[in-house]
Design an enzyme around this catalytic site. Structure first.
Site, mmCIF file in Angstrom:
data_model
loop_
_atom_site.group_PDB
_atom_site.id
_atom_site.type_symbol
_atom_site.label_atom_id
_atom_site.label_comp_id
_atom_site.label_asym_id
_atom_site.label_seq_id
_atom_site.Cartn_x
_atom_site.Cartn_y
_atom_site.Cartn_z
ATOM 1 N N ASP A 150 29.499 30.384 10.739
ATOM 2 C CA ASP A 150 29.711 28.940 10.840
ATOM 3 C C ASP A 150 30.856 28.500 9.916
ATOM 4 O O ASP A 150 31.241 29.228 8.994
ATOM 5 C CB ASP A 150 28.394 28.243 10.450
ATOM 6 C CG ASP A 150 28.247 26.852 11.048
ATOM 7 O OD1 ASP A 150 29.244 26.314 11.562
ATOM 8 O OD2 ASP A 150 27.127 26.294 10.979
ATOM 9 N N ASP A 159 27.368 21.228 18.998
ATOM 10 C CA ASP A 159 26.054 20.843 18.474
ATOM 11 C C ASP A 159 25.346 19.907 19.441
ATOM 12 O O ASP A 159 24.161 19.600 19.272
ATOM 13 C CB ASP A 159 26.201 20.135 17.120
ATOM 14 C CG ASP A 159 26.393 21.131 15.986
ATOM 15 O OD1 ASP A 159 26.147 22.332 16.202
ATOM 16 O OD2 ASP A 159 26.805 20.711 14.897
HETATM 17 C C1 DGJ Z 1 26.418 23.542 12.190
HETATM 18 C C2 DGJ Z 1 26.152 24.356 13.417
HETATM 19 O O1 DGJ Z 1 26.910 23.893 14.475
HETATM 20 C C3 DGJ Z 1 24.662 24.301 13.734
HETATM 21 O O2 DGJ Z 1 24.403 25.022 14.892
HETATM 22 C C4 DGJ Z 1 23.877 24.842 12.567
HETATM 23 O O3 DGJ Z 1 24.140 26.204 12.411
HETATM 24 C C5 DGJ Z 1 24.233 24.082 11.300
HETATM 25 N N1 DGJ Z 1 25.648 24.041 11.092
HETATM 26 C C6 DGJ Z 1 23.556 24.700 10.111
HETATM 27 O O4 DGJ Z 1 23.951 24.125 8.942
#
Ligand code: DGJ
Length: 741
Positions: free
Chosen positions: A479, A549
C-alpha cells in the site's frame, strides 16, 4: 524483416502485423516523423510523406536553406531553440547556461529481441515473439553528448516501445532539464483525446474531448502516477467508437511524476509528448554519466477501442507482467480490512479464515494493523514486526494455522511510510523526507521514508524478507497512502534536488526488484489509497492492483469500465463488500456486487462470519461459478458493449470471450430502473458468426451472427423484482454463452 532501414535515404520503416511507423533522417541530420498508422508498403523513400511548403514569418535552418523550416516539420524527438517553437522533447543546459543542442544522426543498429532496462520496469521478449529493437545513435558534435533513441517493435501485438538514453561523452557538465520518453507528431488534429481522471474513490473515469489549438495535458506531481490522472491516454478519430475507427494508445511504464501533453500547433498538426514531468525534474550529467528515460508504449489500431484494449492486454500479458503470474489463475481472496479495520485478534482472524474456507475462498489476506502497536493510523509504520497484543503467538503461528486450513496467506505492508510514533522513527529520524528546519506536512498522520537512501531500501528488504520467510507468505499487498511533500534529498547536492522525485521511484523499483526476484512465488498486489498507483511500472512487479477503495457496485462499474481501456481485467483487484456501502451509503444486491467484481481479480472484503444462511448459500454458489469461468473472467478477450459513461449513465454491459470463442460470459447492469422501459436487446460481440450457441443453457440455439447483429432480448426486471419483493434498481443480468454442436 519487421524493421527496414534504407541506408541511402536514411529511412526507417517499422512494421508490425497491422501497422507501419516511418521516420527519416532530415537534411539537417535530425529525425523527421513521416507516418504512424495502418500498415503500408515498404519503399526506399516516401517523398509524398516528407514534402513541405515554405511558410512566411518562419525561421529557417540556415541562410542557404530558407525552405527548411523546423517549425513546420514533423519531428521525432524535437530539440529546443533551433526554430521549432513547439514544446521540445528534451532540453540540455550547458555550463554557460545555453539550452541549445543539436543531435544529428550518426548510425543505427538493429538488435533481435528486447532486453530489459536495468533499474527500471520495462518490456521484454522472453518468449522470442519476433520483437526487434532499432537504436538510432545521435550526437551533438559541439558538446560531445550522445543520444540513443530506442524503438522496439512487438509485431504480433501492434505495439511499439520507445525510450531515450542520454550519454555525456564529452568533458563538460550538463543538466538535463526535460527528457520525455517519446514524441509523436501527427499530420492533423482531427482527434479526440481520451483520458482517465478522477480522485480517491473515483479513479479512472473516462473523459473524451476534441483536440483544440494549444496545449492540453494531464499529469502528476505527486510522485505517484495518481488517482487524479492516469498516464494512459488515447487519441481517437472523432467518429471512432468501441468497435470501429482509428485509435492510438499511449502509456508510460512508470509510476512517478509524469506529463502526457498534446499540442495542436498553428498548422493544425498534433504533437504528443509523454514522459517524466519536467516541472519537477532535472538531472545532472557529469562527463561519463548517462540518463535513461522510462519506456513509453505506442499502440495503434483501426478496429476501435475494444481492439486497442485487447491488443494492449495481450501485450502486457506476454511482455510486461511477471511470466509466472501472467496467465496463472489468481486466487479468490478474503481481505479482513472492511470486516475488522484495526480491531482484531487471532481468534477473530481465524474465525474469518474458517468461514472463508467453507465458502471456497483460497487466500486469506491480513490487512493493516498487524504490526507494532497499530490500533489506528497514527502509529507504527516502519515497525514491521507483529503486534504482540493482537497476535501474542506471533505471525508465524497465525500463518501456520491458516496454511493448515489449506488457505494461502497474505499480508499488508506500507513499506514507503513511517509514523513519528514508531521505533523506526526513534532510531532513524533522519530517514524521513523533510526540509531541514521546516515543518513537515502530515498525510493520514504519516510521513515518507527517503527511498533514495540505500540503507532505507536495505532495511525494508531485510524486514520484509524475514517476514516472508517466517510466515511463508504467498501474497503481499503493498500500500502507499500519501503523496510526498517537502521533497528534499538530504544526501543529494543542491544542484541535484530536482532529481529526487525520480530517484525516489527508482528506490521503490529497487525494493520491488529485490523482493520479487528473491521471493518469486509471492503474488504482489499494489495499492495506493485504492487505485492511486495503477500503472504499468507497478504492473511489471505486481500483477494485481487494488482498483479503488470504492466497492459500491454502481460506482465500481464506472471505475472498472474506465480502467479496462488501458489495463487487463486480471490486474483489477475487485471485491464484494457489505451494504450499505462504506463510501456511498448505497444498498445494492449481493448478486450485482458479485457480478461487477467477477470481471477482475475477485475477492471479498466484509465480515463473512456475520453472513446469513441464505447469503452463505448464495456466496458458495457464486464462488463455484467464478472458479468455473475464472480463466475467462481474468484472461478472456474483453468487449465493452454499453458504456456507463454515455449520456444517461444508467447501463453498463461487457463480455469476456474465450480464445476459441466457444465460451463467453456477459454482464449487463442497470443503475436505476425506469417505468415502462424501452424495448431492450444486448448485442454480444466477438462470437463465431456461424457457430450455434445457447444462452444461459436455453433450449433454443442461436447462431453467433444472430446474437451479435440482431441481439438478444433482455427482459424487464420489474416483474421478477416485484415478485421477489426487492428493488429493481441496481440489478444485473449475467449471460453465459456456450457453443453447441
Ligand atoms: C488503503 C487501502 O486502499 C485499503 O484497502 C486498506 O488497505 C487501507 N489503506 C489500510 O490502511
Amino acid at each position: 524483416m519487421a524493421i527496414t532501414a534504407e541506408e541511402k535515404t536514411g529511412t526507417f520503416h517499422l512494421q508490425t502485423d497491422n501497422t507501419s511507423y516511418i521516420f527519416q533522417v532530415m537534411e539537417n541530420g535530425e529525425l523527421g516523423q513521416l507516418y504512424y498508422g495502418s500498415k503500408i508498403h515498404v519503399r526506399p523513400q516516401y517523398v509524398n510523406l516528407s514534402v513541405r511548403e515554405q511558410r512566411n514569418a518562419t525561421t529557417a535552418w540556415k541562410l542557404e536553406r530558407p525552405d527548411f523550416q523546423p517549425d513546420v516539420l514533423k519531428q521525432e524527438y524535437a530539440s529546443f531553440g533551433k526554430g521549432d517553437f513547439r514544446y521540445p522533447a528534451y532540453k540540455l543546459i550547458a555550463e554557460n547556461g545555453s539550452r541549445i543542442s543539436e543531435f544529428v544522426y550518426k548510425r543505427y543498429e538493429i538488435v533481435e529481441g528486447k532486453t530489459r532496462i536495468a533499474g527500471l520496469p520495462s518490456a521484454f521478449d522472453d518468449t522470442k515473439d519476433d520483437a526487434q529493437t532499432l537504436i538510432i545513435h545521435m550526437e551533438d558534435v559541439f558538446s560531445g553528448l550522445e543520444l540513443e533513441l530506442s524503438y522496439s517493435i512487438f509485431p504480433h501485438q501492434d505495439v511499439l516501445v520507445r525510450s531515450a538514453l542520454f550519454n555525456n561523452c564529452g568533458s563538460k557538465e550538463f543538466t538535463l532539464a526535460d527528457a520525455f520518453s517519446a514524441q509523436l507528431d501527427l499530420p492533423d488534429c482531427k482527434y479526440d483525446l481520451l483520458h482517465f481522471s478522477g480522485s480517491w474513490a473515483r479513479e479512472r473515469h473516462l473523459h473524451r474531448a476534441h483536440l483544440r489549438p494549444g496545449i492540453q495535458s494531464i499529469g502528476s506531481m505527486r510522485t505517484a502516477s495518481s488517482a487524479q490522472h492516469n498516464p494512459f491516454i488515447m487519441l481517437a478519430r472523432s467518429g471512432a467508437d468501441e468497435d470501429t475507427g482509428e485509435v492510438f494508445g499511449f502509456n508510460l511504464i512508470y509510476s512517478g511524476n509524469f506529463l502526457d501533453q498534446v499540442e495542436v500547433d498553428q498548422f493544425e498538426t498534433t504533437r504528443i509528448l509523454l514522459g517524466i514531468n519536467p516541472a519537477e525534474f532535472s538531472w545532472r550529467l557529469l562527463p561519463g554519466q548517462s540518463f535513461q528515460t522510462p519506456e513509453c508504449i505506442f499502440s495503434y489500431t483501426a478496429a476501435g477501442m475494444n481492439g486497442l484494449s485487447q491488443q494492449l492486454a495481450r501485450f502486457y500479458r506476454e511482455h510486461l507482467l511477471p511470466a509466472r503470474f501472467a496467465e496463472t489463475e489468481r486466487p479468490v481472496l478474503i481481505n479482513n480490512w472492511e470486516a475488522t479495520y484495526f480491531d482484531f485478534d487471532e481468534k477473530k482472524l481465524l474465525s474469518i479464515a474458517e468461514k472463508a474456507k467453507e465458502l471456497g475462498i483460497e487466500l486469506f489476506v491480513l490487512d493493516d494493523g498487524w504490526f507494532g502497536c497499530r490500533n489506528d493510523d497514527t502509529t507504527s509504520l516502519g515497525d514491521w514486526f507483529a503486534d504482540t497484543d493482537k497476535l501474542p503467538l506471533g505471525l508465524d503461528h497465525l500463518a501456520k494455522q491458516i496454511h493448515a486450513m489449506q488457505l494461502k496467506f497474505g499480508l499488508w505492508f506500507e513499506p514507503e511510510m513511517i509514523s513519528l510514533d514508531s521505533r523506526l522513527y526513534d532510531r532513524h529520524p533522519e530517514w524521513v523526507i523533510h526540509v531541514p528546519g521546516r515543518a513537515m506536512s502530515p498525510g493520514r498522520n504519516q510521513f515518507v521514508l527517503d527511498f533514495t537512501r540505500q540503507e532505507v531500501v536495505d532495511y525494508l528488504f531485510e524486514a520484509m524478507g524475514r517476514i516472508i520467510e517466517d510466515a511463508h507468505l504467498d501474497y503481499i499487498k503493498w500500500d502507499m497512502n500519501r503523496h510526498i511533500t517537502e521533497m528534499f534529498g538530504a544526501c543529494l547536492a543542491p544542484e541535484q534536488q530536482m532529481e529526487m522525485p525520480h530517484r525516489y521511484i527508482l528506490g521503490v523499483y529497487q525494493l520491488y526488484e529485490r523482493l520479487t526476484s528473491s521471493y518469486p512465488h509471492v503474488l504482489f498486489e499494489s495499492c495506493a489509497s485504492g487505485g492511486g498507483r495503477f500503472d504499468l511500472g507497478m504492473m511489471y512487479y505486481a500483477p494485481q492492483a487494488w482498483a479503488s477503495d470504492n466497492t459500491d457496485a454502481a460506482e465500481r462499474m464506472l471505475i472498472q469500465f474506465g480502467t479496462s481501456y488501458g489495463y487487463p481485467q486480471s490486474m483489477m483487484g475487485a471485491h464484494v463488500s457489505a451494504v450499505p456501502n462504506g463510501q456511498t451509503g448505497r444498498v445494492t444486491p449481493l448478486e450485482t456486487r458479485t457480478a461487477v467484481a467477477f470481471f477482475g481479480a475477485f475477492g471479498y472484503e466484509l465480515d463473512i462470519t456475520a453472513l446469513s444462511a441464505e447469503e452463505t448459500f448464495k456466496i458458495k454458489d457464486q464462488i463455484k461459478f467464478y472458479k468455473k469461468y475464472r480463466s475467462l473472467f481474468q484472461f478472456g478477450t474483453l468487449y465493452r458493449i454499453e458504456s456507463p459513461f454515455d449520456d444517461e449513465q444508467n447501463v453498463m454491459s461487457w463480455q469476456v470471450v474465450s480464445n476459441d470463442k466457444k465460451h463467453a460470459v456477459a454482464c449487463r447492469c442497470q443503475i436505476l430502473n425506469r417505468a415502462n422501459p424501452p424495448y431492450t436487446r444486448i448485442y454480444f460481440k466477438g462470437l463465431t458468426a456461424d457457430q450455434k450457441y445457447t444462452v444461459n443453457d436455453s433450449a433454443e440455439k442461436f447462431y453467433g451472427d444472430e446474437l451479435m447483429n440482431a441481439g438478444f432480448f433482455v427482459q424487464q426486471l420489474m416483474d421478477a423484482c416485484r415478485h421477489a419483493g426487492v428493488s429493481a434498481d441496481f440489478q444485473e443480468a449475467l449471460f453465459v454463452l456456450k457453443a453447441v454442436e
